[in-house]
Design an enzyme around this catalytic site. Structure first.
Site, short mmCIF file in Angstrom:
data_model
loop_
_atom_site.label_atom_id
_atom_site.label_comp_id
_atom_site.label_asym_id
_atom_site.label_seq_id
_atom_site.Cartn_x
_atom_site.Cartn_y
_atom_site.Cartn_z
N SER A 141 53.59 -35.43 28.88
CA SER A 141 53.34 -35.36 27.43
C SER A 141 54.42 -34.49 26.79
O SER A 141 54.98 -33.59 27.44
CB SER A 141 51.98 -34.74 27.15
OG SER A 141 51.86 -34.40 25.78
N TYR A 157 46.07 -28.18 28.97
CA TYR A 157 46.69 -29.52 29.00
C TYR A 157 48.21 -29.38 29.15
O TYR A 157 48.82 -30.03 30.00
CB TYR A 157 46.34 -30.24 27.71
CG TYR A 157 46.93 -31.62 27.54
CD1 TYR A 157 46.49 -32.69 28.33
CD2 TYR A 157 47.90 -31.87 26.58
CE1 TYR A 157 47.03 -33.96 28.16
CE2 TYR A 157 48.43 -33.14 26.40
CZ TYR A 157 47.99 -34.18 27.20
OH TYR A 157 48.52 -35.44 27.03
N1 NAD Z 1 47.95 -41.50 23.68
C1 NAD Z 1 48.81 -40.52 23.35
O1 NAD Z 1 49.14 -40.29 22.17
C2 NAD Z 1 49.43 -39.70 24.46
C3 NAD Z 1 50.44 -38.78 24.13
C4 NAD Z 1 51.00 -38.02 25.14
C5 NAD Z 1 50.56 -38.17 26.45
N2 NAD Z 1 49.57 -39.05 26.73
C6 NAD Z 1 49.14 -39.17 28.13
O2 NAD Z 1 49.22 -40.53 28.48
C7 NAD Z 1 48.21 -40.84 29.43
C8 NAD Z 1 47.40 -42.03 28.94
O3 NAD Z 1 46.87 -41.74 27.67
P1 NAD Z 1 45.89 -42.75 26.92
O4 NAD Z 1 46.16 -42.65 25.47
O5 NAD Z 1 45.91 -44.07 27.61
O6 NAD Z 1 44.50 -42.03 27.20
P2 NAD Z 1 43.07 -42.73 27.43
O7 NAD Z 1 42.07 -41.65 27.29
O8 NAD Z 1 42.95 -43.94 26.59
O9 NAD Z 1 43.16 -43.20 28.95
C9 NAD Z 1 43.09 -42.28 30.02
C10 NAD Z 1 42.39 -42.99 31.17
O10 NAD Z 1 42.35 -42.08 32.28
C11 NAD Z 1 41.07 -42.23 32.88
N3 NAD Z 1 40.73 -41.01 33.59
C12 NAD Z 1 40.63 -39.76 33.07
N4 NAD Z 1 40.22 -38.91 34.03
C13 NAD Z 1 40.06 -39.66 35.16
C14 NAD Z 1 39.64 -39.36 36.48
N5 NAD Z 1 39.28 -38.12 36.84
N6 NAD Z 1 39.59 -40.35 37.38
C15 NAD Z 1 39.93 -41.63 37.03
N7 NAD Z 1 40.33 -41.98 35.80
C16 NAD Z 1 40.38 -41.00 34.88
C17 NAD Z 1 40.10 -42.49 31.74
O11 NAD Z 1 38.92 -43.12 32.21
C18 NAD Z 1 40.94 -43.36 30.83
O12 NAD Z 1 40.72 -44.74 31.09
C19 NAD Z 1 47.38 -39.58 29.61
O13 NAD Z 1 47.83 -38.90 30.76
C20 NAD Z 1 47.69 -38.78 28.36
O14 NAD Z 1 47.55 -37.39 28.57
C21 NAD Z 1 48.99 -39.82 25.77
#
Ligand code: NAD
Length: 249
Positions: A141, A157
């Site tokens: 991130s 985080y």
């Molecule tokens: N969406 C954004 O704006 C953004 C920005 C920066 C970083 N990120 C990072 O990108 C990645 C994906 O983000 P996203 O928007 O798809 O988030 P999201 O919440 O839509 O998806 C995350 C997925 O991870 C799964 N998950 C979480 N903990 C888990 C566990 N212990 N075991 C198995 N599965 C687990 C959840 O069930 C979910 O399906 C994440 O690591 C997030 O931190 C996202």
């Protein structure tokens, strides 16, 4: 079709970014194992992979549980006959001010965002080393680079995602001569459903911090994952690539 015949594992596959990544990998020719805690969410991703004539194996598992991951993901990799690509996308943030943060919040964030990367990579890497080819793409991130300036209370985080940066670089060095690259994407705010509830004021304050004034599009991020997973990216390793419209400059 840059990934024909490749076998991919995507963690967080049921998520907003993970699901798009699964579809993009399949569109370029890869079979996909989707690992996530959310079993019914995984079912909704299936057609995004099979529509491209690729094989889909759902692996419902808590990625923070080392033994369960070795068992469930390990079995899926055996079913597929190996693994060439691993995308570590599982994760997610929680806001908590440091002076009142509980130990549980801290460990939950570290486990979800960093230990999950260790667990999944540990399960998949032996198959990559056996095949002499591997592409690992970790999703960190912009918070790992800029301290989560968008939201106060993101220390756990940011620390966990910075751990993913360190893991990426050290593992890239460790595997550099074995055909396995390890790279990391550091996204800024993405245009996912999580942004749907933004007030106009909050959205403006967010865009004001992004030089391009654009949120990231999940399809663009997925396209970057496909490129880093391709044969053409053979000499790119240990890179931390911000996809953030210049936010981290
Ligand atoms: N969406 C954004 O704006 C953004 C920005 C920066 C970083 N990120 C990072 O990108 C990645 C994906 O983000 P996203 O928007 O798809 O988030 P999201 O919440 O839509 O998806 C995350 C997925 O991870 C799964 N998950 C979480 N903990 C888990 C566990 N212990 N075991 C198995 N599965 C687990 C959840 O069930 C979910 O399906 C994440 O690591 C997030 O931190 C996202």
């Amino acid at each position: 079709m840059r990934l024909t015949g490749r076998r991919a594992v995507v963690t967080g596959a049921a998520g907003a970014l993970g699901s798009v990544i699964c579809g993009a990998l399949a569109a370029d020719g890869a079979d996909v194992i989707g690992a996530d805690l959310d079993r019914s969410g995984l079912d909704t991703v299936e057609s995004a992979v099979t529509a491209h004539g690729r094989r889909w194996i759902p692996a419902a598992v808590d990625l923070t549980d080392f033994d369960a991951v070795q068992d469930t993901v390990g079995r899926a990799v055996k079913d597929l006959g190996g693994a060439d690509i691993l995308v570590n996308s599982a994760g997610g943030g929680a806001v908590s001010f440091f002076h009142e943060m509980t130990y549980e919040t801290w460990t939950t964030q570290v486990d979800r965002n960093l230990t999950s990367v260790f667990n999944a990579t540990r399960a998949v890497l032996p198959a990559m080393l056996e095949g002499g080819f591997g592409r690992i793409v970790n999703i960190s991130s912009v918070a790992a680079i800029g301290g989560g300036r968008l939201v106060r209370g993101a220390t756990a985080y940011a620390a966990a995602k910075a751990g993913v940066v360190g893991l990426t670089k050290a593992l890239a060095i460790e595997l550099a001569e074995q055909g396995v690259t390890v790279n990391c994407i550091a996204p800024g705010a993405q245009a996912t459903g999580a942004r749907d509830n933004d007030t106009p004021e909050w959205r403006e304050s967010l865009l004001a911090q992004i030089p391009t004034r654009l949120l990231g599009e999940p399809e663009h991020l997925a396209e970057t994952v496909v490129f880093l997973s391709s044969a053409a990216a053979v000499n790119i390793t240990g890179v931390i690539l911000p996809l953030d419209g210049g936010h981290s400059i």
